[in-house]
Design a protein around this motif. Structure first.
Motif, mmCIF file in Angstrom:
data_model
loop_
_atom_site.group_PDB
_atom_site.id
_atom_site.type_symbol
_atom_site.label_atom_id
_atom_site.label_comp_id
_atom_site.label_asym_id
_atom_site.label_seq_id
_atom_site.Cartn_x
_atom_site.Cartn_y
_atom_site.Cartn_z
ATOM 1 N N VAL A 151 111.583 59.041 47.702
ATOM 2 C CA VAL A 151 112.779 58.389 48.160
ATOM 3 C C VAL A 151 113.237 56.253 47.049
ATOM 4 N N PHE A 152 111.965 56.104 47.360
ATOM 5 C CA PHE A 152 112.050 54.659 46.403
ATOM 6 C C PHE A 152 112.131 54.956 45.070
ATOM 7 N N VAL A 153 111.606 55.880 45.101
ATOM 8 C CA VAL A 153 112.515 55.873 43.329
ATOM 9 C C VAL A 153 114.073 55.931 42.552
ATOM 10 N N LEU A 154 114.251 57.489 44.118
ATOM 11 C CA LEU A 154 115.599 57.241 43.833
ATOM 12 C C LEU A 154 116.789 56.246 44.039
ATOM 13 N N TRP A 155 116.105 55.889 44.978
ATOM 14 C CA TRP A 155 116.817 54.442 45.617
ATOM 15 C C TRP A 155 117.320 53.654 44.323
ATOM 16 N N LEU A 156 116.472 53.175 43.672
ATOM 17 C CA LEU A 156 115.883 51.846 42.279
ATOM 18 C C LEU A 156 116.953 52.904 41.643
ATOM 19 N N LEU A 157 116.639 54.002 41.022
ATOM 20 C CA LEU A 157 117.780 54.525 40.357
ATOM 21 C C LEU A 157 118.960 54.317 40.490
ATOM 22 N N LEU A 158 119.777 54.237 41.803
ATOM 23 C CA LEU A 158 121.116 54.567 42.146
ATOM 24 C C LEU A 158 121.529 53.138 42.097
ATOM 25 N N PHE A 159 120.903 52.376 42.919
ATOM 26 C CA PHE A 159 121.494 51.766 43.034
ATOM 27 C C PHE A 159 120.387 50.468 42.236
ATOM 28 N N GLY A 160 119.644 50.468 41.271
ATOM 29 C CA GLY A 160 119.650 49.324 40.714
ATOM 30 C C GLY A 160 118.496 48.236 41.527
ATOM 31 N N THR A 161 118.231 47.761 40.142
ATOM 32 C CA THR A 161 117.198 46.463 40.617
ATOM 33 C C THR A 161 117.218 44.795 40.332
ATOM 34 N N ALA A 162 119.300 44.614 40.448
ATOM 35 C CA ALA A 162 119.535 43.747 39.977
ATOM 36 C C ALA A 162 119.695 42.555 41.286
ATOM 37 N N SER A 163 119.269 42.945 42.541
ATOM 38 C CA SER A 163 119.393 42.051 43.792
ATOM 39 C C SER A 163 117.677 42.893 44.040
ATOM 40 N N ILE A 164 117.119 40.995 44.088
ATOM 41 C CA ILE A 164 115.527 41.689 45.326
ATOM 42 C C ILE A 164 116.214 42.329 46.896
ATOM 43 N N GLY A 165 117.157 41.859 47.525
ATOM 44 C CA GLY A 165 117.731 42.036 49.150
ATOM 45 C C GLY A 165 117.436 43.481 48.594
ATOM 46 N N ALA A 174 109.768 53.622 53.418
ATOM 47 C CA ALA A 174 109.143 53.346 54.797
ATOM 48 C C ALA A 174 109.285 54.461 55.833
ATOM 49 N N ALA A 175 110.929 53.838 56.081
ATOM 50 C CA ALA A 175 111.357 54.659 56.937
ATOM 51 C C ALA A 175 111.551 56.159 57.435
ATOM 52 N N LEU A 176 111.349 57.108 56.592
ATOM 53 C CA LEU A 176 112.121 57.992 55.990
ATOM 54 C C LEU A 176 110.290 58.911 56.445
ATOM 55 N N GLY A 177 109.474 57.797 55.464
ATOM 56 C CA GLY A 177 108.210 58.334 54.811
ATOM 57 C C GLY A 177 107.148 58.496 56.697
ATOM 58 N N ALA A 178 107.449 57.256 57.277
ATOM 59 C CA ALA A 178 107.035 57.381 58.680
ATOM 60 C C ALA A 178 108.175 58.335 59.375
ATOM 61 N N TRP A 179 108.767 59.137 59.207
ATOM 62 C CA TRP A 179 110.049 59.796 59.866
ATOM 63 C C TRP A 179 108.927 61.412 59.606
ATOM 64 N N ILE A 180 109.267 61.344 58.120
ATOM 65 C CA ILE A 180 108.327 62.980 58.037
ATOM 66 C C ILE A 180 106.874 63.163 58.046
ATOM 67 N N ARG A 181 106.162 62.000 58.289
ATOM 68 C CA ARG A 181 104.545 62.321 58.688
ATOM 69 C C ARG A 181 104.842 62.392 59.903
#
Length: 58
Positions: free
Chosen positions: A23-37, A47-54
């Motif tokens: 999910v984190f890698v896909l997020w970075l690919l879709l939204f980029g890393t231009a903003s630290i926010g 982290a929330a989705l990983g915890a939910w799956i766990r």
């Protein structure tokens, strides 16, 4: 008095970690890393989705 016990399962832990990373890698690919926010928000969402799956896999 009843005691609740959370079962710990290695496959659900691995699945949660793997899901969070993907999910984190896909997020970075879709939204980029231009903003630290956006990177921080992606980490929180991953982290929330990983915890939910766990927890859902128990």
């Amino acid at each position: 008095m009843a005691t609740t016990h959370v079962k710990r399962s290695m496959p659900s832990l691995i699945g949660g970690i793997f899901t969070g990373i993907v999910v984190f890698v896909l997020w970075l690919l879709l939204f980029g890393t231009a903003s630290i926010g956006m990177v921080v928000l992606g980490a929180v969402v991953a982290a929330a989705l990983g915890a939910w799956i766990r927890l859902a896999d128990l």
